[in-house]
Design a protein around this motif. Structure first.
Motif, short mmCIF file in Angstrom:
data_model
loop_
_atom_site.label_atom_id
_atom_site.label_comp_id
_atom_site.label_asym_id
_atom_site.label_seq_id
_atom_site.Cartn_x
_atom_site.Cartn_y
_atom_site.Cartn_z
N ILE A 168 -12.22 30.01 -31.27
CA ILE A 168 -12.92 29.25 -31.06
C ILE A 168 -12.27 28.13 -32.08
O ILE A 168 -12.51 27.27 -32.37
N ARG A 186 -17.87 23.83 -25.96
CA ARG A 186 -19.10 24.05 -24.96
C ARG A 186 -18.20 25.27 -23.44
O ARG A 186 -18.92 26.15 -23.62
N LYS A 189 -17.22 28.42 -25.41
CA LYS A 189 -18.45 29.23 -25.25
C LYS A 189 -18.39 29.66 -24.11
O LYS A 189 -19.10 31.32 -24.07
N THR A 218 -12.45 36.92 -32.08
CA THR A 218 -11.62 35.53 -32.07
C THR A 218 -11.11 34.83 -33.52
O THR A 218 -11.24 35.26 -34.39
N THR A 235 -21.52 29.98 -37.87
CA THR A 235 -20.95 30.26 -36.78
C THR A 235 -20.45 31.88 -36.64
O THR A 235 -20.86 32.67 -35.23
N LEU A 239 -22.30 33.45 -33.47
CA LEU A 239 -20.58 34.79 -32.37
C LEU A 239 -21.01 35.62 -32.02
O LEU A 239 -21.22 36.34 -30.78
N SER A 242 -24.35 36.46 -29.49
CA SER A 242 -24.59 35.69 -28.42
C SER A 242 -23.37 35.97 -27.51
O SER A 242 -23.74 36.29 -26.29
N TYR A 243 -22.13 37.14 -28.25
CA TYR A 243 -21.21 36.92 -27.25
C TYR A 243 -20.91 38.47 -27.55
O TYR A 243 -19.57 38.60 -26.71
#
Ligand code: SF4
Length: 403
Positions: A168, A186, A189, A218, A235, A239, A242-243
């Motif tokens: 990222i 974007r 992600k 990342t 952040t 991350l 969400s991922y």
């Protein structure tokens, strides 16, 4: 340029990527092959497999030529550095050679972007595919992915690699626009989301081909812009949630020759990077939220570690009675890790926990004793202010520097 000259350039260029920790590898047994004992120079890093084994990896770039001009990067288009490029066959041959000599357990391969994102990604996939299918290579492979490459190429990468990473680079979209305008947060992600979905599908269907079983990671560069630790850890928290990232790595910005405008000429203190790793560890393993660790501050303190800083700011939660509190509460005591918290709970099934038990568990008692109650010990808490405790427990704020 011969292979060893290319290796010197492309191993050195890869050291700026923190997605697997760099380090000089100790010389390993060369399986009796004479004259092959010297794994000289850089190029070996360490990483962890899903079962927790530490593995040594050959860490290189396919090439340090790059079409992009990310301002914080030494390999950017406008940078005046020696350039080199491996063919996929050369990377395969080097990996097998290092592996057979027992220098490494696998490969970490990244690359600058050449010709196009798809072309670069194809070359990376070609290396992994050749190692797995032509040479039956069963070692560890970590591939860096190019976020805007065709998702089918990233899907192929996941079939051959143990771990994928998508960097990222900067914690905010604004930072990315300013320092890496050719990249898109974007798109980065979206690539992370595709990897997450592919991994979940692979795990849900036992007969499906494996997909990046060691997950994705990342890296964020720290100190290339003014972003504070609150934003960086926020952040990272997003991350992870969400991922489903296995790890976020923090890499202190390293000033580069002929620095372009817009990036600092000095590195941030390495201690800042260290504090971010400590906070990240507390978020992943101890249930701390980023906001809890920061309080009202923008940055983590440098003089004390984040867990101690949190405890000093929350004296109302201490002292913790080690004969009554659950393990997750005990693990929030400065100087007591999760493993010792579980041992303490285990121990009190047999008898009450005493001060000497903590000494036997090798807890750092200066740090622990202001925050705990045992069967035979209670700290004189009211007499000690948080400020004086902080002064007594502060580590030397060593301003480690990258240069
Ligand atoms: S794309 Fe990667 S290698 Fe190229 S300049 Fe940006 S950070 Fe550096």
């Amino acid at each position: 340029m011969d292979l060893s000259e290319k290796l010197a350039i492309l191993a050195d260029a890869a050291k700026y990527d923190a997605s697997c920790a760099s380090g000089g590898a100790p010389k390993r047994e060369s399986r009796g092959i004479e004259g092959l004992g010297a794994s000289t120079g850089s190029g070996i890093c360490h990483s962890f497999t899903p079962d927790g084994r530490c593995v040594s990896l050959l860490k290189i770039l396919l090439t340090n030529f790059c079409l992009y001009d990310c301002r914080y990067c030494i390999n950017r288009r406008s940078s005046n550095v020696p350039r080199a490029r491996f063919t996929p066959e050369e990377v395969v041959s080097l990996t097998l050679d290092f592996y057979r000599r027992n220098y490494v357990d696998g490969l970490f391969l990244s690359s600058g972007v050449i010709r196009s994102s798809n072309y670069t990604m194809e070359q990376l996939v070609q290396v992994a595919k050749s190692l797995r299918e032509q040479h039956q290579f069963r070692g560890y492979i970590h591939l860096k992915t190019i976020p805007d490459a065709d998702p089918e190429l990233i899907a192929q990468a996941g079939r051959y690699a143990d771990r994928l990473s998508v960097n990222i680079e900067l914690p905010t979209e604004i930072g990315l626009e300013r320092l890496a305008p050719e990249k898109s947060g974007r798109t980065i992600k979206l690539a992370m989301g595709n990897i997450r979905v592919a991994r979940e599908e692979s795990e849900a269907e036992p007969r499906a081909p494996r997909f990046a079983p060691a997950g994705q990671s990342t890296q964020m560069i720290v100190g290339a812009d003014e972003t504070d630790d609150r934003t960086i850890l926020g952040t990272a928290e997003t991350l992870y949630g969400s991922y489903q990232l296995k790890r976020v790595y923090y890499s202190a910005f390293s000033p580069i020759p002929d620095s372009p405008s817009g990036v600092p000429s000095k590195a941030p203190p390495l201690l800042r990077e260290h504090r971010l790793y400590q906070a990240d560890f507390l978020m992943r393993g101890y249930g701390f939220a980023a906001a809890e660790l920061l309080g009202d501050a923008g940055n983590l303190p440098l003089d004390v570690d984040p867990k101690l800083a949190w405890a000093l700011a929350h004296r109302e939660r201490f002292p913790v009675d080690l004969n009554a509190a659950p393990a997750r509460v005990i693990a929030r005591v400065p100087g007591i890790g999760m493993r010792n918290a579980k041992r303490i709970v285990e121990l009190r099934r047999a008898r009450r926990v005493r001060y000497q038990d903590l000494v036997r568990l090798r807890c750092p008692m200066d740090k622990v004793k202001p925050f705990v109650v045992t069967a035979d010990y209670r700290p004189p808490l009211a007499e000690t202010s948080s400020e004086s405790l902080r002064r007594a427990l502060a580590t030397e704020p060593v301003q480690l520097s990258l240069i």
